[in-house]
Design a protein around this motif. Structure first.
Motif, PDB file in Angstrom:
ATOM      1  N   GLY A 173       8.426  -5.777 -10.703  1.00  0.00           N
ATOM      2  CA  GLY A 173       7.748  -4.548 -11.108  1.00  0.00           C
ATOM      3  C   GLY A 173       7.192  -4.603 -12.506  1.00  0.00           C
ATOM      4  N   ALA A 174       6.851  -5.794 -12.983  1.00  0.00           N
ATOM      5  CA  ALA A 174       6.334  -5.960 -14.349  1.00  0.00           C
ATOM      6  C   ALA A 174       5.070  -6.805 -14.303  1.00  0.00           C
ATOM      7  CB  ALA A 174       7.378  -6.627 -15.245  1.00  0.00           C
ATOM      8  N   ASN A 175       4.116  -6.456 -15.146  1.00  0.00           N
ATOM      9  CA  ASN A 175       2.845  -7.179 -15.219  1.00  0.00           C
ATOM     10  C   ASN A 175       2.513  -7.438 -16.686  1.00  0.00           C
ATOM     11  OD1 ASN A 175       0.343  -8.314 -14.671  1.00  0.00           O
ATOM     12  ND2 ASN A 175      -0.667  -6.363 -14.219  1.00  0.00           N
ATOM     13  N   PRO A 176       3.310  -8.283 -17.357  1.00  0.00           N
ATOM     14  CA  PRO A 176       3.162  -8.435 -18.811  1.00  0.00           C
ATOM     15  C   PRO A 176       1.849  -9.048 -19.270  1.00  0.00           C
ATOM     16  CG  PRO A 176       4.806  -9.960 -17.924  1.00  0.00           C
ATOM     17  CD  PRO A 176       4.478  -9.015 -16.835  1.00  0.00           C
ATOM     18  N   VAL A 177       1.097  -9.714 -18.388  1.00  0.00           N
ATOM     19  CA  VAL A 177      -0.216 -10.206 -18.796  1.00  0.00           C
ATOM     20  C   VAL A 177      -1.112  -9.034 -19.181  1.00  0.00           C
ATOM     21  CG1 VAL A 177      -2.333 -11.309 -17.944  1.00  0.00           C
ATOM     22  CG2 VAL A 177      -0.116 -12.386 -17.544  1.00  0.00           C
ATOM     23  N   VAL A 178      -0.908  -7.870 -18.541  1.00  0.00           N
ATOM     24  CA  VAL A 178      -1.686  -6.675 -18.851  1.00  0.00           C
ATOM     25  C   VAL A 178      -0.916  -5.734 -19.773  1.00  0.00           C
ATOM     26  CG1 VAL A 178      -2.716  -4.579 -17.877  1.00  0.00           C
ATOM     27  CG2 VAL A 178      -3.085  -6.785 -16.776  1.00  0.00           C
ATOM     28  N   SER A 179       0.359  -5.491 -19.482  1.00  0.00           N
ATOM     29  CA  SER A 179       1.138  -4.532 -20.284  1.00  0.00           C
ATOM     30  C   SER A 179       1.599  -5.126 -21.606  1.00  0.00           C
ATOM     31  CB  SER A 179       2.362  -4.061 -19.500  1.00  0.00           C
ATOM     32  OG  SER A 179       3.327  -5.103 -19.391  1.00  0.00           O
ATOM     33  N   HIS A 180       1.645  -6.469 -21.675  1.00  0.00           N
ATOM     34  CA  HIS A 180       2.103  -7.204 -22.865  1.00  0.00           C
ATOM     35  C   HIS A 180       3.597  -7.024 -23.113  1.00  0.00           C
ATOM     36  CE1 HIS A 180      -2.078  -8.051 -23.637  1.00  0.00           C
ATOM     37  NE2 HIS A 180      -2.346  -6.765 -23.643  1.00  0.00           N
ATOM     38  N   GLY A 181       4.312  -6.540 -22.108  1.00  0.00           N
ATOM     39  CA  GLY A 181       5.761  -6.425 -22.224  1.00  0.00           C
ATOM     40  C   GLY A 181       6.199  -5.000 -22.478  1.00  0.00           C
ATOM     41  N   SER A 182       7.327  -4.642 -21.891  1.00  0.00           N
ATOM     42  CA  SER A 182       7.892  -3.311 -22.065  1.00  0.00           C
ATOM     43  C   SER A 182       9.404  -3.446 -22.029  1.00  0.00           C
ATOM     44  CB  SER A 182       7.405  -2.377 -20.956  1.00  0.00           C
ATOM     45  OG  SER A 182       8.015  -1.121 -21.060  1.00  0.00           O
ATOM     46  N   PHE A 183      10.088  -2.742 -22.929  1.00  0.00           N
ATOM     47  CA  PHE A 183      11.496  -3.041 -23.196  1.00  0.00           C
ATOM     48  C   PHE A 183      11.620  -4.532 -23.490  1.00  0.00           C
ATOM     49  CE2 PHE A 183      13.360   0.849 -21.003  1.00  0.00           C
ATOM     50  CZ  PHE A 183      13.881   1.360 -22.180  1.00  0.00           C
ATOM     51  N   LEU A 184      10.577  -5.077 -24.074  1.00  0.00           N
ATOM     52  CA  LEU A 184      10.526  -6.495 -24.414  1.00  0.00           C
ATOM     53  C   LEU A 184       9.398  -6.683 -25.417  1.00  0.00           C
ATOM     54  CD1 LEU A 184      11.390  -9.429 -23.993  1.00  0.00           C
ATOM     55  CD2 LEU A 184       9.843  -9.535 -22.013  1.00  0.00           C
ATOM     56  N   THR A 185       9.758  -6.887 -26.676  1.00  0.00           N
ATOM     57  CA  THR A 185       8.769  -7.046 -27.740  1.00  0.00           C
ATOM     58  C   THR A 185       8.559  -8.536 -27.966  1.00  0.00           C
ATOM     59  OG1 THR A 185       9.351  -4.937 -28.747  1.00  0.00           O
ATOM     60  CG2 THR A 185       8.261  -6.551 -30.155  1.00  0.00           C
ATOM     61  N   ARG A 294      19.546 -21.899 -17.061  1.00  0.00           N
ATOM     62  CA  ARG A 294      19.082 -20.778 -17.881  1.00  0.00           C
ATOM     63  C   ARG A 294      18.078 -19.948 -17.074  1.00  0.00           C
ATOM     64  NH1 ARG A 294      18.369 -23.486 -23.946  1.00  0.00           N
ATOM     65  NH2 ARG A 294      20.586 -23.983 -24.210  1.00  0.00           N
ATOM     66  N   ALA A 295      18.548 -18.821 -16.566  1.00  0.00           N
ATOM     67  CA  ALA A 295      17.721 -17.999 -15.687  1.00  0.00           C
ATOM     68  C   ALA A 295      17.932 -16.530 -15.989  1.00  0.00           C
ATOM     69  CB  ALA A 295      18.050 -18.293 -14.221  1.00  0.00           C
ATOM     70  N   ALA A 296      16.926 -15.704 -15.677  1.00  0.00           N
ATOM     71  CA  ALA A 296      17.028 -14.265 -15.929  1.00  0.00           C
ATOM     72  C   ALA A 296      16.114 -13.513 -14.988  1.00  0.00           C
ATOM     73  CB  ALA A 296      16.659 -13.940 -17.380  1.00  0.00           C
ATOM     74  N   ILE A 297      16.578 -12.335 -14.540  1.00  0.00           N
ATOM     75  CA  ILE A 297      15.720 -11.375 -13.848  1.00  0.00           C
ATOM     76  C   ILE A 297      15.368 -10.284 -14.849  1.00  0.00           C
ATOM     77  CG2 ILE A 297      15.482  -9.755 -11.943  1.00  0.00           C
ATOM     78  CD1 ILE A 297      17.550 -11.235 -10.411  1.00  0.00           C
ATOM     79  N   TYR A 298      14.103  -9.930 -14.864  1.00  0.00           N
ATOM     80  CA  TYR A 298      13.609  -8.873 -15.752  1.00  0.00           C
ATOM     81  C   TYR A 298      12.823  -7.885 -14.913  1.00  0.00           C
ATOM     82  CZ  TYR A 298      10.125  -6.821 -19.003  1.00  0.00           C
ATOM     83  OH  TYR A 298       9.290  -5.976 -19.693  1.00  0.00           O
ATOM     84  N   GLY A 299      13.163  -6.610 -15.017  1.00  0.00           N
ATOM     85  CA  GLY A 299      12.448  -5.576 -14.284  1.00  0.00           C
ATOM     86  C   GLY A 299      11.907  -4.526 -15.227  1.00  0.00           C
ATOM     87  N   THR A 310      17.337   4.001 -10.928  1.00  0.00           N
ATOM     88  CA  THR A 310      18.569   3.671 -11.656  1.00  0.00           C
ATOM     89  C   THR A 310      19.370   2.628 -10.899  1.00  0.00           C
ATOM     90  OG1 THR A 310      18.624   5.884 -12.634  1.00  0.00           O
ATOM     91  CG2 THR A 310      20.663   4.622 -12.680  1.00  0.00           C
ATOM     92  N   LEU A 311      19.473   2.774  -9.579  1.00  0.00           N
ATOM     93  CA  LEU A 311      20.176   1.778  -8.770  1.00  0.00           C
ATOM     94  C   LEU A 311      19.512   0.416  -8.913  1.00  0.00           C
ATOM     95  CD1 LEU A 311      22.139   0.850  -6.537  1.00  0.00           C
ATOM     96  CD2 LEU A 311      20.451   1.658  -4.860  1.00  0.00           C
ATOM     97  N   THR A 312      18.202   0.363  -8.812  1.00  0.00           N
ATOM     98  CA  THR A 312      17.485  -0.904  -8.905  1.00  0.00           C
ATOM     99  C   THR A 312      17.737  -1.585 -10.243  1.00  0.00           C
ATOM    100  OG1 THR A 312      15.757  -0.088  -7.417  1.00  0.00           O
ATOM    101  CG2 THR A 312      15.207  -1.983  -8.786  1.00  0.00           C
ATOM    102  N   THR A 313      17.659  -0.814 -11.310  1.00  0.00           N
ATOM    103  CA  THR A 313      17.863  -1.392 -12.645  1.00  0.00           C
ATOM    104  C   THR A 313      19.297  -1.843 -12.830  1.00  0.00           C
ATOM    105  OG1 THR A 313      16.164   0.133 -13.439  1.00  0.00           O
ATOM    106  CG2 THR A 313      17.462  -0.999 -15.090  1.00  0.00           C
ATOM    107  N   TYR A 314      20.236  -1.047 -12.343  1.00  0.00           N
ATOM    108  CA  TYR A 314      21.662  -1.429 -12.353  1.00  0.00           C
ATOM    109  C   TYR A 314      21.841  -2.765 -11.632  1.00  0.00           C
ATOM    110  CZ  TYR A 314      26.461  -1.349 -10.461  1.00  0.00           C
ATOM    111  OH  TYR A 314      27.741  -1.677 -10.071  1.00  0.00           O
ATOM    112  N   LEU A 315      21.208  -2.916 -10.469  1.00  0.00           N
ATOM    113  CA  LEU A 315      21.381  -4.129  -9.669  1.00  0.00           C
ATOM    114  C   LEU A 315      20.761  -5.351 -10.341  1.00  0.00           C
ATOM    115  CD1 LEU A 315      20.703  -2.630  -6.121  1.00  0.00           C
ATOM    116  CD2 LEU A 315      22.903  -3.466  -7.000  1.00  0.00           C
TER     117      LEU A 315
END
Length: 735
Positions: A173-185, A294-299, A310-315
């Motif tokens: 659910g993230a498109n940082p090429v356009v949003s340039h990141g959110s909750f992520l500077t 070294r792996a991570a999920i970012y939503g 909230t459930l999705t982010t918790y998961l």
């Protein structure tokens, strides 16, 4: 005489990368903005919105003098006359109805000014504990914050992907090429993602649309608003295949067996009917998340604004935890300013916010107050529903909720029932056009700043501060100054503001002005790299940042790991996995049904040349005769006998809009994507935006309490059931 030209380093505050900028100032006037090549992180990059902001700053449609609404429209007035009348009317309201009759809505840009946030909170909380406080977070971030509150005890403990070291990054659910990141500077985030691939890693983008980010990496298409099913199936595979290091996870968290049982029914085969994802892909991804060192999920936004945000982010965090990727290098990490006493500050703040969450409920719907704020989706009903704490006065700062909350027409009509409405803004918008007063505010380049809100999301620990680049245009004032002036006028009727007056006088004796700038300086001094009030020679202060490091300074190469106990506000210093509210949300998943007659699902989308609703008046960004269009999958278009540029009526159970379409293969079939932020209809005075018009996609969404997420007060803005019908262009024009 030749003009005096200066080149002033500063930074952009439109979105979260905070890219370095050079402002060209000619005879005291901002004439151009360009990327700062000497910025340690953005290194000469800035998006077109940042460069175009000079047009916003100098916009002839900008409001630069206080305006009072009359029967014939707005007319200029003086600051003294405006604030005197506002204070008088507010005093009468407080006397008759109490603080519960007053509310404040703060929009997204407010978070980019530390003084603005303090001003809004000081005002509404100072009036009394019964006042209403709304923010755009309930259209954007509340579900992320409440998931953190449940897991770590503090909403401010938000893990981010360790971009500079990860080998597998899963974006949901993230498109940082356009949003340039959110909750992520992370300035130059596109380059950082390509760096992951260059060092042999992978990026997998889980999204209903092949976004600009997905097109650059690996795309895993998913049915909208089913991310929770996917995450539960990832957990099921990890547990069922004994991929969990139980000893390591048990050292970090309580409730691991509860989580295992919660996920047991959600095999990849069982969830495939919901997500549309092949079970083999789910199993492969689960194994990759565990076996990749070294792996991570970012939503982000797409995972937050569905029915189960909230459930999705918790998961997401739960999967990172059980896969061994939480608080580890290259995994999902906790960035912070590392201030002295941070652990106990976090504990006390977490306790206070959890207590507020348990005790304080919205008048409509009985929703818990997330981070002290109420659901903005219910704002119209708070105005129109009689009873104790009925909203009768509303302040709106840096926001356009008529275009950003569900069912904006309802809110627009509700404004007429208010006894007092005041906007702090520099445009006459679809919202501010209905206010009694518009008080002109400064742009980002007319104020000093330190990006306090985003220090906890720095992928590379970094500090930058700026002074104002130019003096305010016309009679514009910073939000803090406006609120400070108003509280002085209310001191006789509001005890908290009387106390503020005493504090001002005491500080004045020492030549100090009451301002949040003092707090920002103290925060920088006590943080990583700070001077500890002189104990660390050469350390940072607010003044030193501005004078010696105008381009900013990196204070550490990587986010520190092994800090989970500091991020947890529970006294146990352990993650808390078991929550009744989470179990309830999982149960709701099985009971969701698509309503008859609405076979498609609508998602939103961010456009590279838009920033929500407030940058459609820039000629540079609107070049090429930009119009508002919906994206429809080619197979759906063929079935409906519609083609590119055809007008269609998009209907949901809650409303309808009419738009031209573009067909594409870059969607999961059965999905329609509609950009948000449009719907300008002439109620404001921004000429270019009004000519572009468009439709308000949030007219397709619901403002009913049962459609607001109970755990976080989050609006439901994605995965909305819709149908499409062709519209005859001639009959539409005639109508």
């Amino acid at each position: 005489m030749a003009p005096v030209t200066e080149q002033k380093p500063t930074f952009c505050r439109i979105c979260e990368p905070l890219c370095g900028m050079i402002a060209t100032v000619e005879d005291g006037r901002l004439v151009a903005l360009r990327p700062d090549k000497d910025h340690p992180l953005s290194s000469g990059f800035a998006c077109q919105k940042g460069i175009a902001f000079a047009e916003v700053h100098n916009d002839p449609d900008r409001v630069t003098t206080p305006l009072r609404r009359t029967q014939d429209g707005f007319e200029p007035t003086t600051w003294d006359a405006a604030l005197t009348d506002i204070a008088s009317r507010l005093t009468a309201l407080l006397r008759t109805h109490g603080s519960g009759a007053v509310g404040w809505y703060m929009g997204n840009p407010g978070a980019f000014s530390y003084a603005h946030v303090f001003a809004a909170l000081m005002f509404i909380k100072g009036l009394g504990r019964r006042g209403h406080y709304f923010t755009s977070s309930s259209q954007d971030t509340n579900s992320r914050l409440i998931a953190s509150q449940l897991l770590y005890g503090a909403p401010t403990s938000v893990p981010i992907p360790d971009l500079t070291r990860t080998e597998l990054l899963v974006l949901m659910g993230a498109n940082p090429v356009v949003s340039h990141g959110s909750f992520l500077t992370a300035p130059r985030i596109k380059d950082r993602m390509h760096d992951i691939v260059k060092r042999g890693g992978r990026i997998v983008v889980v999204d209903p649309r092949r976004t600009e980010t997905a097109a650059a990496f690996e795309w895993l298409g998913i049915v909208p608003d089913t991310d929770a099913f996917l995450l539960l199936s990832l957990l099921q595979v990890i547990f069922a295949n004994n991929l969990v290091d139980h000893a390591a996870v048990s050292r970090q968290a309580d409730g691991i067996d509860w989580l295992r049982k919660l996920s047991e029914p959600f095999t990849p085969e069982a969830t495939a009917v919901h997500t549309g994802i092949d079970p083999r892909a789910v199993r492969g991804l689960a194994h990759d998340l565990v076996r990749t060192q070294r792996a991570a999920i970012y939503g982000r936004l797409g995972t937050c604004i569905g029915r189960s945000g909230t459930l999705t982010t918790y998961l997401i965090d739960a999967v990172n935890l059980v896969a061994g990727n939480l608080d580890t290098p290259g995994g999902s990490v906790f960035s912070s300013m590392e201030t002295l006493g941070q652990r106990w500050q976090n504990t006390m703040m977490g306790f206070a916010l959890r207590r507020s969450y348990r005790r304080n409920r919205s008048r409509i719907g009985g929703m818990a107050n997330a981070i002290g704020s109420e659901p903005a989706a219910l704002m119209a009903k708070e105005i129109t529903t009689p009873g104790d704490r009925q909203l009768k006065a509303l302040f709106v700062s840096a926001g356009n909720p008529v275009l950003s909350v569900p069912n904006g027409n309802e809110l627009e009509a509700a404004f007429e029932a208010l006894e007092l409405s005041v906007a702090l803004d520099f445009y006459v918008t679809e919202t501010t056009a209905h206010c009694d007063y518009i008080l002109p505010t400064t742009t980002m380049y007319e104020r000093d700043d330190f990006p306090y809100t985003f220090q906890a999301f720095q992928a590379t620990p970094f500090r930058q501060a700026t002074e104002a680049v130019v003096v305010p245009a016309g009679e514009a004032r910073p939000e803090w100054d406006i609120v400070d002036d108003l509280t002085r006028r209310l001191a006789r009727s509001v005890p908290a503001f009387a106390i503020l007056g005493i504090v001002r006088k005491v500080l004045g004796v020492f030549g100090i002005a009451l301002s949040p700038r003092i707090m920002m300086d103290a925060l920088i001094r006590m943080s990583q790299g700070g001077d500890r009030f002189g104990l660390r020679r050469g350390g940072l202060t607010l003044r030193r940042l501005v004078q010696q490091y105008p381009h900013g300074v990196v204070v550490a190469q990587h986010v520190r790991t092994g800090v989970l106990p500091n991020a947890i506000a529970y006294l146990s210093r352990r993650i808390k996995l078991a929550h009744t509210g989470i179990a309830d949300e999982v149960e709701k998943l099985a009971n969701r049904r698509q309503p008859d007659g609405y076979p498609l699902k609508m998602i939103g989308m961010r456009e590279p040349r838009s920033e929500n609703s407030w940058m459609h008046n820039s000629p540079l960004l609107m070049r090429g005769d930009r119009t508002h269009r919906a994206l429809v999958h080619v197979d759906d278009a063929e079935r409906l006998a519609i083609a590119d540029d055809d007008l269609v009526r998009i209907s949901s159970p809650y409303g309808a809009i009419t738009l031209p379409i573009c067909t594409t293969k870059d969607l999961v079939a059965g999905v329609i994507a509609v950009p948000h932020g449009w719907g300008h209809k002439g109620t404001g005075t921004w000429k270019l935006a009004n000519r572009a018009r468009g439709e308000n996609v949030n007219q397709l969404t619901s403002s009913e309490p049962e459609d607001v997420e109970y755990l976080s007060g989050m609006a439901w803005l994605t995965g909305v059931p819709v149908r499409i019908e062709a519209v005859d262009a001639r009959s539409s024009a005639a109508g």
